[in-house]
Design a protein around this motif. Structure first.
Motif, PDB file in Angstrom:
ATOM      1  N   ARG A  12       0.858  -1.181   0.000  1.00  0.00           N
ATOM      2  CA  ARG A  12       0.000   0.000   0.000  1.00  0.00           C
ATOM      3  C   ARG A  12       0.898   1.236   0.000  1.00  0.00           C
ATOM      4  O   ARG A  12       1.827   1.334   0.801  1.00  0.00           O
ATOM      5  CB  ARG A  12      -0.923   0.002   1.224  1.00  0.00           C
ATOM      6  CG  ARG A  12      -1.796  -1.236   1.308  1.00  0.00           C
ATOM      7  CD  ARG A  12      -2.771  -1.180   2.481  1.00  0.00           C
ATOM      8  NE  ARG A  12      -2.088  -1.033   3.772  1.00  0.00           N
ATOM      9  CZ  ARG A  12      -1.572  -2.034   4.452  1.00  0.00           C
ATOM     10  NH1 ARG A  12      -1.602  -3.272   3.958  1.00  0.00           N
ATOM     11  NH2 ARG A  12      -0.991  -1.819   5.617  1.00  0.00           N
ATOM     12  N   PHE A  13       0.583   2.177  -0.879  1.00  0.00           N
ATOM     13  CA  PHE A  13       1.455   3.321  -1.098  1.00  0.00           C
ATOM     14  C   PHE A  13       0.782   4.628  -0.689  1.00  0.00           C
ATOM     15  O   PHE A  13      -0.409   4.821  -0.919  1.00  0.00           O
ATOM     16  CB  PHE A  13       1.840   3.433  -2.581  1.00  0.00           C
ATOM     17  CG  PHE A  13       2.588   2.253  -3.115  1.00  0.00           C
ATOM     18  CD1 PHE A  13       3.616   1.675  -2.400  1.00  0.00           C
ATOM     19  CD2 PHE A  13       2.256   1.720  -4.357  1.00  0.00           C
ATOM     20  CE1 PHE A  13       4.319   0.593  -2.901  1.00  0.00           C
ATOM     21  CE2 PHE A  13       2.945   0.636  -4.866  1.00  0.00           C
ATOM     22  CZ  PHE A  13       3.979   0.063  -4.140  1.00  0.00           C
ATOM     23  N   THR A  14       1.572   5.522  -0.121  1.00  0.00           N
ATOM     24  CA  THR A  14       1.142   6.900   0.130  1.00  0.00           C
ATOM     25  C   THR A  14       2.243   7.823  -0.365  1.00  0.00           C
ATOM     26  O   THR A  14       3.371   7.786   0.142  1.00  0.00           O
ATOM     27  CB  THR A  14       0.896   7.165   1.630  1.00  0.00           C
ATOM     28  OG1 THR A  14      -0.058   6.225   2.131  1.00  0.00           O
ATOM     29  CG2 THR A  14       0.365   8.590   1.830  1.00  0.00           C
ATOM     30  N   ASP A 190      11.352  -8.162  -3.107  1.00  0.00           N
ATOM     31  CA  ASP A 190      10.284  -8.746  -2.292  1.00  0.00           C
ATOM     32  C   ASP A 190      10.300  -8.074  -0.918  1.00  0.00           C
ATOM     33  O   ASP A 190      11.207  -8.314  -0.112  1.00  0.00           O
ATOM     34  CB  ASP A 190      10.472 -10.252  -2.155  1.00  0.00           C
ATOM     35  CG  ASP A 190      10.253 -10.983  -3.469  1.00  0.00           C
ATOM     36  OD1 ASP A 190       9.400 -10.528  -4.263  1.00  0.00           O
ATOM     37  OD2 ASP A 190      10.949 -11.985  -3.721  1.00  0.00           O
ATOM     38  N   PHE A 191       9.286  -7.263  -0.687  1.00  0.00           N
ATOM     39  CA  PHE A 191       9.237  -6.531   0.585  1.00  0.00           C
ATOM     40  C   PHE A 191       8.493  -7.364   1.623  1.00  0.00           C
ATOM     41  O   PHE A 191       7.365  -7.796   1.396  1.00  0.00           O
ATOM     42  CB  PHE A 191       8.550  -5.179   0.379  1.00  0.00           C
ATOM     43  CG  PHE A 191       8.706  -4.246   1.544  1.00  0.00           C
ATOM     44  CD1 PHE A 191       9.952  -3.723   1.871  1.00  0.00           C
ATOM     45  CD2 PHE A 191       7.625  -3.913   2.338  1.00  0.00           C
ATOM     46  CE1 PHE A 191      10.114  -2.874   2.955  1.00  0.00           C
ATOM     47  CE2 PHE A 191       7.775  -3.072   3.427  1.00  0.00           C
ATOM     48  CZ  PHE A 191       9.017  -2.552   3.733  1.00  0.00           C
ATOM     49  N   VAL A 208       7.347   3.107  -9.384  1.00  0.00           N
ATOM     50  CA  VAL A 208       7.303   2.037  -8.395  1.00  0.00           C
ATOM     51  C   VAL A 208       5.938   1.362  -8.536  1.00  0.00           C
ATOM     52  O   VAL A 208       4.914   1.969  -8.255  1.00  0.00           O
ATOM     53  CB  VAL A 208       7.505   2.568  -6.963  1.00  0.00           C
ATOM     54  CG1 VAL A 208       7.534   1.415  -5.964  1.00  0.00           C
ATOM     55  CG2 VAL A 208       8.781   3.390  -6.859  1.00  0.00           C
ATOM     56  N   ASN A 209       5.962   0.118  -9.008  1.00  0.00           N
ATOM     57  CA  ASN A 209       4.733  -0.571  -9.410  1.00  0.00           C
ATOM     58  C   ASN A 209       3.991   0.317 -10.427  1.00  0.00           C
ATOM     59  O   ASN A 209       4.510   0.526 -11.501  1.00  0.00           O
ATOM     60  CB  ASN A 209       3.914  -0.981  -8.202  1.00  0.00           C
ATOM     61  CG  ASN A 209       4.619  -2.086  -7.399  1.00  0.00           C
ATOM     62  OD1 ASN A 209       5.806  -2.369  -7.592  1.00  0.00           O
ATOM     63  ND2 ASN A 209       3.904  -2.726  -6.492  1.00  0.00           N
ATOM     64  N   ASP A 210       2.860   0.884 -10.104  1.00  0.00           N
ATOM     65  CA  ASP A 210       2.146   1.701 -11.095  1.00  0.00           C
ATOM     66  C   ASP A 210       2.221   3.191 -10.790  1.00  0.00           C
ATOM     67  O   ASP A 210       1.516   3.987 -11.415  1.00  0.00           O
ATOM     68  CB  ASP A 210       0.670   1.284 -11.160  1.00  0.00           C
ATOM     69  CG  ASP A 210       0.500  -0.124 -11.698  1.00  0.00           C
ATOM     70  OD1 ASP A 210       1.282  -0.496 -12.598  1.00  0.00           O
ATOM     71  OD2 ASP A 210      -0.387  -0.848 -11.217  1.00  0.00           O
ATOM     72  N   GLY A 223       2.494  -2.896   4.184  1.00  0.00           N
ATOM     73  CA  GLY A 223       2.097  -4.171   3.603  1.00  0.00           C
ATOM     74  C   GLY A 223       3.269  -4.797   2.865  1.00  0.00           C
ATOM     75  O   GLY A 223       4.282  -4.160   2.601  1.00  0.00           O
ATOM     76  N   SER A 224       3.122  -6.069   2.533  1.00  0.00           N
ATOM     77  CA  SER A 224       4.212  -6.792   1.889  1.00  0.00           C
ATOM     78  C   SER A 224       3.874  -7.078   0.435  1.00  0.00           C
ATOM     79  O   SER A 224       2.752  -6.852  -0.014  1.00  0.00           O
ATOM     80  CB  SER A 224       4.478  -8.096   2.630  1.00  0.00           C
ATOM     81  OG  SER A 224       3.331  -8.936   2.572  1.00  0.00           O
ATOM     82  N   GLY A 225       4.867  -7.577  -0.296  1.00  0.00           N
ATOM     83  CA  GLY A 225       4.649  -7.931  -1.681  1.00  0.00           C
ATOM     84  C   GLY A 225       5.824  -7.523  -2.544  1.00  0.00           C
ATOM     85  O   GLY A 225       6.846  -7.024  -2.050  1.00  0.00           O
ATOM     86  N   THR A 226       5.686  -7.717  -3.830  1.00  0.00           N
ATOM     87  CA  THR A 226       6.761  -7.415  -4.769  1.00  0.00           C
ATOM     88  C   THR A 226       6.744  -5.947  -5.158  1.00  0.00           C
ATOM     89  O   THR A 226       5.703  -5.399  -5.546  1.00  0.00           O
ATOM     90  CB  THR A 226       6.630  -8.267  -6.040  1.00  0.00           C
ATOM     91  OG1 THR A 226       6.711  -9.651  -5.680  1.00  0.00           O
ATOM     92  CG2 THR A 226       7.752  -7.949  -7.023  1.00  0.00           C
ATOM     93  N   LEU A 227       7.897  -5.314  -5.045  1.00  0.00           N
ATOM     94  CA  LEU A 227       8.084  -3.941  -5.520  1.00  0.00           C
ATOM     95  C   LEU A 227       8.845  -3.995  -6.826  1.00  0.00           C
ATOM     96  O   LEU A 227       9.856  -4.698  -6.933  1.00  0.00           O
ATOM     97  CB  LEU A 227       8.868  -3.116  -4.503  1.00  0.00           C
ATOM     98  CG  LEU A 227       8.277  -2.994  -3.092  1.00  0.00           C
ATOM     99  CD1 LEU A 227       9.238  -2.233  -2.193  1.00  0.00           C
ATOM    100  CD2 LEU A 227       6.920  -2.308  -3.126  1.00  0.00           C
ATOM    101  N   THR A 228       8.369  -3.266  -7.805  1.00  0.00           N
ATOM    102  CA  THR A 228       9.035  -3.185  -9.097  1.00  0.00           C
ATOM    103  C   THR A 228       9.414  -1.750  -9.383  1.00  0.00           C
ATOM    104  O   THR A 228       8.545  -0.857  -9.393  1.00  0.00           O
ATOM    105  CB  THR A 228       8.132  -3.716 -10.227  1.00  0.00           C
ATOM    106  OG1 THR A 228       7.780  -5.075  -9.951  1.00  0.00           O
ATOM    107  CG2 THR A 228       8.855  -3.664 -11.570  1.00  0.00           C
ATOM    108  N   PHE A 229      10.700  -1.514  -9.588  1.00  0.00           N
ATOM    109  CA  PHE A 229      11.213  -0.192  -9.940  1.00  0.00           C
ATOM    110  C   PHE A 229      11.586  -0.229 -11.426  1.00  0.00           C
ATOM    111  O   PHE A 229      12.441  -1.021 -11.830  1.00  0.00           O
ATOM    112  CB  PHE A 229      12.450   0.156  -9.112  1.00  0.00           C
ATOM    113  CG  PHE A 229      12.239   0.137  -7.625  1.00  0.00           C
ATOM    114  CD1 PHE A 229      11.924   1.293  -6.929  1.00  0.00           C
ATOM    115  CD2 PHE A 229      12.357  -1.057  -6.896  1.00  0.00           C
ATOM    116  CE1 PHE A 229      11.738   1.275  -5.553  1.00  0.00           C
ATOM    117  CE2 PHE A 229      12.182  -1.078  -5.530  1.00  0.00           C
ATOM    118  CZ  PHE A 229      11.865   0.094  -4.854  1.00  0.00           C
TER     119      PHE A 229
END
Length: 244
Positions: A12-14, A190-191, A208-210, A223-229
């Motif tokens: 989750r991003f802010t 992988d965060f 970063v992701n979208d 939150g966790s999950g894959t981060l894509t730069f």
């Protein structure tokens, strides 16, 4: 018996936009504050996890911060342009140039000064403060030079709580990475769950992701999950894995 499907958590991003940061202009020093600092106070931006200061500082030639004390703070300076001269009450003295990082664990108390040793060239650095896990430890100082190759298209760890992979050791529960990214490069990470993340864009832009981030933008991650730069445009950024 009903088997519940695995629930895949996603980050989750802010976003913390660059133009919403606090500003300070003392003539010789121009600074942008991601979190409350000095005369800038915003109760909505007091820090994130154990990350409490990110200042984007520009210092005129021959100017700087005179001797002043710190206590129980983990402080590093990531030099983006010019050079930074440091002296402290532990007897340390150094000049860190572009690509270098200086780190100080203030612990039970230390006094230091920071100056731009050039009379003509502006110096720019990110000043970052982290909260230590244990207070009143023995003060310490260290530096590291990151070459362009070190962080080219990859996350380069330079500060950690256990000194892994040749990084400097901090008293904070944090892993701090630097990276540069071009349009033809992609970084995946992988965060883990139970942590907080932060991305600070120093230069250029990166997705970063979208979510596209530009120079000066910050990004809080929960939150966790894959981060894509990816989609880097002359991008340089810091990535923090922080205590919750």
């Amino acid at each position: 018996m009903t088997i519940q499907p695995d629930i895949q958590e996603t980050p989750r991003f802010t976003k913390r936009p660059a133009n919403e940061r606090g500003k300070a202009d003392f003539g010789w020093l121009k600074s942008a504050h991601s979190f409350s600092f000095g005369q800038y106070y915003d109760p909505k931006h007091l820090g994130f996890g154990n990350l409490i200061v990110i200042n984007d500082d520009r210092v005129e030639g021959g100017k700087g911060f005179g001797a002043h004390p710190h206590k129980n703070a983990e402080i590093f300076s990531y030099v983006l342009g010019g050079a930074l001269e440091h002296k402290d009450s532990m007897g340390n003295g150094s000049v860190v140039s572009e690509g270098g990082v200086q780190y100080m664990s203030a612990g039970s108390g230390v006094t230091h000064s920071e100056f731009n040793p050039s009379q003509t060239e502006e110096m720019r650095f990110l000043q970052v403060w982290l909260v230590p896990e244990v207070e009143n430890t023995q003060p310490a100082y260290d530096t590291i030079d990151l070459t362009p190759v070190d962080k080219d298209g990859k996350l380069k760890l330079f500060l950690s709580n256990d000194g892994r992979d040749g990084s400097m050791t901090t008293q904070a529960d944090a892993l701090v990475y630097a990276a540069t990214l071009r349009s033809d490069q992609t970084i995946t990470h992988d965060f883990p769950s139970g942590r907080k993340g932060w991305v600070q864009v120093a230069d250029g832009s990166v997705r970063v992701n979208d979510l596209v981030l530009n120079k000066g933008d910050g990004l809080a991650i929960e939150g966790s999950g894959t981060l894509t730069f990816d989609q880097g445009q002359d991008a340089e950024f810091l990535f923090f894995n922080l205590a919750p």
